[in-house]
Design a protein around this motif. Structure first.
Motif, PDB file in Angstrom:
ATOM      1  N   ALA A  71      88.514  21.978 104.934  1.00  0.00           N
ATOM      2  CA  ALA A  71      87.801  21.819 103.771  1.00  0.00           C
ATOM      3  C   ALA A  71      88.728  21.196 102.753  1.00  0.00           C
ATOM      4  O   ALA A  71      88.774  21.963 102.034  1.00  0.00           O
ATOM      5  CB  ALA A  71      86.569  23.047 103.640  1.00  0.00           C
ATOM      6  N   ALA A  72      87.117  19.948 101.713  1.00  0.00           N
ATOM      7  CA  ALA A  72      88.026  19.386 100.318  1.00  0.00           C
ATOM      8  C   ALA A  72      88.303  20.335  99.284  1.00  0.00           C
ATOM      9  O   ALA A  72      88.784  20.097  98.938  1.00  0.00           O
ATOM     10  CB  ALA A  72      87.470  18.276  99.989  1.00  0.00           C
ATOM     11  N   TYR A  73      86.928  20.483  99.163  1.00  0.00           N
ATOM     12  CA  TYR A  73      86.136  21.881  98.520  1.00  0.00           C
ATOM     13  C   TYR A  73      87.617  23.554  98.589  1.00  0.00           C
ATOM     14  O   TYR A  73      87.943  23.657  97.486  1.00  0.00           O
ATOM     15  CB  TYR A  73      85.098  22.292  98.379  1.00  0.00           C
ATOM     16  N   ARG A  74      87.913  23.840  99.823  1.00  0.00           N
ATOM     17  CA  ARG A  74      88.136  24.552  99.603  1.00  0.00           C
ATOM     18  C   ARG A  74      90.091  24.490  98.792  1.00  0.00           C
ATOM     19  O   ARG A  74      91.103  24.945  98.041  1.00  0.00           O
ATOM     20  CB  ARG A  74      88.975  25.255 101.145  1.00  0.00           C
ATOM     21  N   GLN A  75      90.470  22.889  99.612  1.00  0.00           N
ATOM     22  CA  GLN A  75      92.043  22.848  98.987  1.00  0.00           C
ATOM     23  C   GLN A  75      91.953  22.441  97.989  1.00  0.00           C
ATOM     24  O   GLN A  75      93.218  22.490  96.631  1.00  0.00           O
ATOM     25  CB  GLN A  75      92.028  21.576  99.525  1.00  0.00           C
ATOM     26  N   HIS A  76      91.448  21.577  97.217  1.00  0.00           N
ATOM     27  CA  HIS A  76      91.146  21.590  95.931  1.00  0.00           C
ATOM     28  C   HIS A  76      91.051  22.674  94.592  1.00  0.00           C
ATOM     29  O   HIS A  76      91.832  23.332  93.819  1.00  0.00           O
ATOM     30  CB  HIS A  76      90.046  20.376  95.295  1.00  0.00           C
ATOM     31  N   THR A  77      89.746  23.357  95.381  1.00  0.00           N
ATOM     32  CA  THR A  77      90.173  24.718  94.535  1.00  0.00           C
ATOM     33  C   THR A  77      91.129  25.750  94.231  1.00  0.00           C
ATOM     34  O   THR A  77      91.411  26.171  93.062  1.00  0.00           O
ATOM     35  CB  THR A  77      88.757  25.297  95.100  1.00  0.00           C
ATOM     36  N   ILE A 115      85.005  32.547  82.214  1.00  0.00           N
ATOM     37  CA  ILE A 115      84.084  32.022  82.291  1.00  0.00           C
ATOM     38  C   ILE A 115      84.171  31.303  83.468  1.00  0.00           C
ATOM     39  O   ILE A 115      82.460  31.592  84.736  1.00  0.00           O
ATOM     40  CB  ILE A 115      83.175  31.503  80.984  1.00  0.00           C
ATOM     41  N   GLN A 116      84.636  30.001  82.683  1.00  0.00           N
ATOM     42  CA  GLN A 116      84.974  29.127  84.655  1.00  0.00           C
ATOM     43  C   GLN A 116      85.256  29.829  85.770  1.00  0.00           C
ATOM     44  O   GLN A 116      84.488  29.882  86.686  1.00  0.00           O
ATOM     45  CB  GLN A 116      85.987  28.621  83.550  1.00  0.00           C
ATOM     46  N   ALA A 117      86.111  30.831  85.821  1.00  0.00           N
ATOM     47  CA  ALA A 117      86.999  31.588  86.054  1.00  0.00           C
ATOM     48  C   ALA A 117      85.990  32.046  87.239  1.00  0.00           C
ATOM     49  O   ALA A 117      85.257  32.437  88.229  1.00  0.00           O
ATOM     50  CB  ALA A 117      87.622  32.459  86.524  1.00  0.00           C
ATOM     51  N   GLU A 118      84.910  32.980  86.466  1.00  0.00           N
ATOM     52  CA  GLU A 118      83.261  34.346  86.801  1.00  0.00           C
ATOM     53  C   GLU A 118      82.496  32.463  87.770  1.00  0.00           C
ATOM     54  O   GLU A 118      81.992  32.900  88.830  1.00  0.00           O
ATOM     55  CB  GLU A 118      82.700  34.486  85.590  1.00  0.00           C
ATOM     56  N   ALA A 119      82.239  31.641  87.259  1.00  0.00           N
ATOM     57  CA  ALA A 119      81.715  30.493  87.923  1.00  0.00           C
ATOM     58  C   ALA A 119      81.531  30.369  89.057  1.00  0.00           C
ATOM     59  O   ALA A 119      81.010  30.119  89.895  1.00  0.00           O
ATOM     60  CB  ALA A 119      81.736  29.355  86.937  1.00  0.00           C
ATOM     61  N   GLU A 120      83.839  29.847  89.008  1.00  0.00           N
ATOM     62  CA  GLU A 120      83.870  29.404  90.351  1.00  0.00           C
ATOM     63  C   GLU A 120      84.382  30.375  91.680  1.00  0.00           C
ATOM     64  O   GLU A 120      84.098  30.166  92.524  1.00  0.00           O
ATOM     65  CB  GLU A 120      85.687  28.986  90.178  1.00  0.00           C
ATOM     66  N   LEU A 121      83.614  31.774  90.896  1.00  0.00           N
ATOM     67  CA  LEU A 121      83.894  32.849  91.839  1.00  0.00           C
ATOM     68  C   LEU A 121      82.550  32.698  92.298  1.00  0.00           C
ATOM     69  O   LEU A 121      82.311  32.789  93.696  1.00  0.00           O
ATOM     70  CB  LEU A 121      84.290  33.657  91.703  1.00  0.00           C
ATOM     71  N   SER A 122      81.514  32.912  91.834  1.00  0.00           N
ATOM     72  CA  SER A 122      80.235  33.106  92.687  1.00  0.00           C
ATOM     73  C   SER A 122      80.345  31.591  93.531  1.00  0.00           C
ATOM     74  O   SER A 122      79.196  31.239  94.277  1.00  0.00           O
ATOM     75  CB  SER A 122      79.166  33.035  91.704  1.00  0.00           C
ATOM     76  N   ALA A 136      90.398  35.424  97.755  1.00  0.00           N
ATOM     77  CA  ALA A 136      89.934  36.104  98.866  1.00  0.00           C
ATOM     78  C   ALA A 136      88.563  35.136  99.705  1.00  0.00           C
ATOM     79  O   ALA A 136      88.244  35.101 100.825  1.00  0.00           O
ATOM     80  CB  ALA A 136      89.927  37.730  98.337  1.00  0.00           C
ATOM     81  N   ALA A 137      87.714  34.248  98.573  1.00  0.00           N
ATOM     82  CA  ALA A 137      86.107  34.025  98.872  1.00  0.00           C
ATOM     83  C   ALA A 137      86.915  32.466  99.656  1.00  0.00           C
ATOM     84  O   ALA A 137      85.994  32.586 100.634  1.00  0.00           O
ATOM     85  CB  ALA A 137      85.450  34.102  97.464  1.00  0.00           C
ATOM     86  N   LEU A 138      87.754  32.157  99.819  1.00  0.00           N
ATOM     87  CA  LEU A 138      88.125  30.913  99.776  1.00  0.00           C
ATOM     88  C   LEU A 138      88.667  30.871 100.705  1.00  0.00           C
ATOM     89  O   LEU A 138      88.592  29.861 101.903  1.00  0.00           O
ATOM     90  CB  LEU A 138      89.039  30.036  98.805  1.00  0.00           C
ATOM     91  N   GLU A 139      89.625  31.976 101.103  1.00  0.00           N
ATOM     92  CA  GLU A 139      89.664  32.732 102.643  1.00  0.00           C
ATOM     93  C   GLU A 139      88.628  31.943 103.801  1.00  0.00           C
ATOM     94  O   GLU A 139      89.138  31.572 104.843  1.00  0.00           O
ATOM     95  CB  GLU A 139      90.129  33.360 102.797  1.00  0.00           C
ATOM     96  N   LYS A 140      88.055  32.299 103.806  1.00  0.00           N
ATOM     97  CA  LYS A 140      86.653  32.194 104.099  1.00  0.00           C
ATOM     98  C   LYS A 140      86.358  30.864 105.369  1.00  0.00           C
ATOM     99  O   LYS A 140      85.609  30.875 105.476  1.00  0.00           O
ATOM    100  CB  LYS A 140      85.142  33.018 104.209  1.00  0.00           C
TER     101      LYS A 140
END
Lengths: 125, 271
Positions: free
Chosen positions: A52-58, A92-99, A43-47
């Motif tokens: 954006a390359a970051y969005r696509q890769h993530t 923990i990795q998922a939490e980091a990616e979310l922030s 949902a955060a990446l939707e914004k």
């Protein structure tokens, strides 16, 4: 008491005893935690803009892991398939990616270069 | 030293807005000219690891692709060290990305070093060295600043930056905004000046001694018994053969001619 398995609701109470890492407690329901985190991250990446390359890769990474979480019920097997350490570390990795995804929307890091280095700045020696 | 866990890199067709890719530059050093281990020749130089170099190049381009707003160049040294050169506005975003992103996970800040090159437009170069424990790799992030331009503190990203930034402030005078406690850390209380700057003399400006009448330590201007001697040492050997500028005779001591060092392919799009 060896081999005793209790069912609590839908879940089998066969969690591992310890992660082996100091300060990292065993996650009680890793599938739920990861489901929540990955949904929020997507949902955060939707914004971010679609190109954006970051969005696509993530999105690629998160969707791969999300699919694994949805299809693999056994925790040990899930750890093997994700192949990035223990499930608690994956959380923990998922939490980091979310922030990070939330902050990327503020920084707008997909825009073109904000400032070029002055002439000769990076010349070495 | 190859990473034990492969990074999950998804290639996508549409990279930067205008379709160009930031090319990762290899840095030439003298080691390449010297190292020739074709058939049983003894050499104590580390053999070239093309696999590692390719992995680093790919990852460097990935970082540049994800953060085009701040990354100016990416380069891989001959010793297989990845360097990301960024604009000073992007310290916190780039470090957060490298710490939090799944493919990066550089969770450990090893050091913040500062380099003073007075001839450059922005004389101080800040070097952040990060380590990834999951992927067993290191990365360097470099920015620039001068005496009066503040850099955003990365304390919010790495708590270890606290003392490292204090040291950079104390020794060089690089100011960090939003630092929780930016004060001297290595110099004496009441010390004036930033000792690691190139224009700060080796002997310093003051010396201290115990004064018997005043019964305390006093500071006085430094008096050296011998005047400072500067030797203009110039070596007979060329120190950076791979970085020649202008026309120089390309011959070794036996009078044989060398080939010119390989031309660096110019960056396709230095974004």
């Amino acid at each position: 008491m060896a081999g005793l398995v209790r069912t609590v609701g839908r879940r089998f109470f066969s969690a591992k005893a310890t992660t082996g890492l100091t300060g990292m407690a065993v996650a009680k329901d890793p599938h739920l935690a990861l489901r929540v985190l990955y949904t929020k991250t997507l949902a955060a990446l939707e914004k971010l803009p679609k190109d954006a390359a970051y969005r696509q890769h993530t999105e690629g990474i998160i969707n791969d892991r999300f699919d694994l979480v949805k299809t693999v019920p056994n925790v040990a097997e899930l750890e093997q398939k994700i192949n990035c350490g223990q499930i608690e570390q994956v959380i923990i990795q998922a939490e980091a990616e979310l922030s990070l995804a939330r902050k990327m929307a503020d920084w707008k890091a997909w825009e073109p270069l904000v400032s070029e280095a002055p002439e000769g700045q990076w010349k070495w020696p | 030293m190859a990473a034990s866990l492969g990074r999950l890199l998804h290639s996508s067709g549409n990279l930067l807005r205008n379709g160009a890719r930031l090319k990762c530059q290899p840095l030439h050093t003298a080691a390449r000219a010297l190292c020739s281990n074709t058939s049983g020749g003894l050499t104590t130089i580390r053999p070239k690891d093309e696999v590692m170099k390719n992995q680093l190049t790919v990852f460097g381009e990935y970082v540049a692709e994800c953060l085009p707003k701040y990354v100016q160049t990416v380069q891989v040294t001959a010793q297989n060290e990845l360097e990301v050169l960024i604009a000073p506005e992007g310290v916190v975003p780039v470090l957060s990305f490298l710490k939090d992103h799944h493919n990066a996970q550089f969770g450990s800040l090893a050091d913040i070093a500062c380099v003073d090159i007075p001839t450059k437009p922005y004389r101080f170069e800040l070097v952040y060295i990060l380590m990834s424990l999951t992927y067993n790799s290191r990365i360097r992030v470099r920015t620039y600043t001068d005496e009066i331009t503040p850099v955003e503190s990365c304390y919010s990203v790495f708590k270890a930056a606290d003392w490292y930034e204090r040291e950079a402030w104390d020794m060089y005078g690089v100011y960090f905004s939003n630092h929780p406690d930016l004060r001297r850390i290595l110099t004496d209380y009441g010390f004036e000046g930033h000792p690691f700057r190139k224009d700060f003399p080796l002997s310093g400006y003051v010396e201290i001694r115990y004064d018997n009448e005043l019964k305390r330590i006093v500071q006085e201007p430094v008096e050296l018994a011998q005047e400072f001697r500067k030797f203009d040492i110039s070596s007979t050997w060329e120190t950076f053969p791979a970085h020649r500028q202008g026309s120089k005779p390309l011959m070794d001591t036996q009078g044989r001619g060398h080939e010119a060092p390989p031309e660096e392919t110019p960056a396709e799009e230095k974004k």
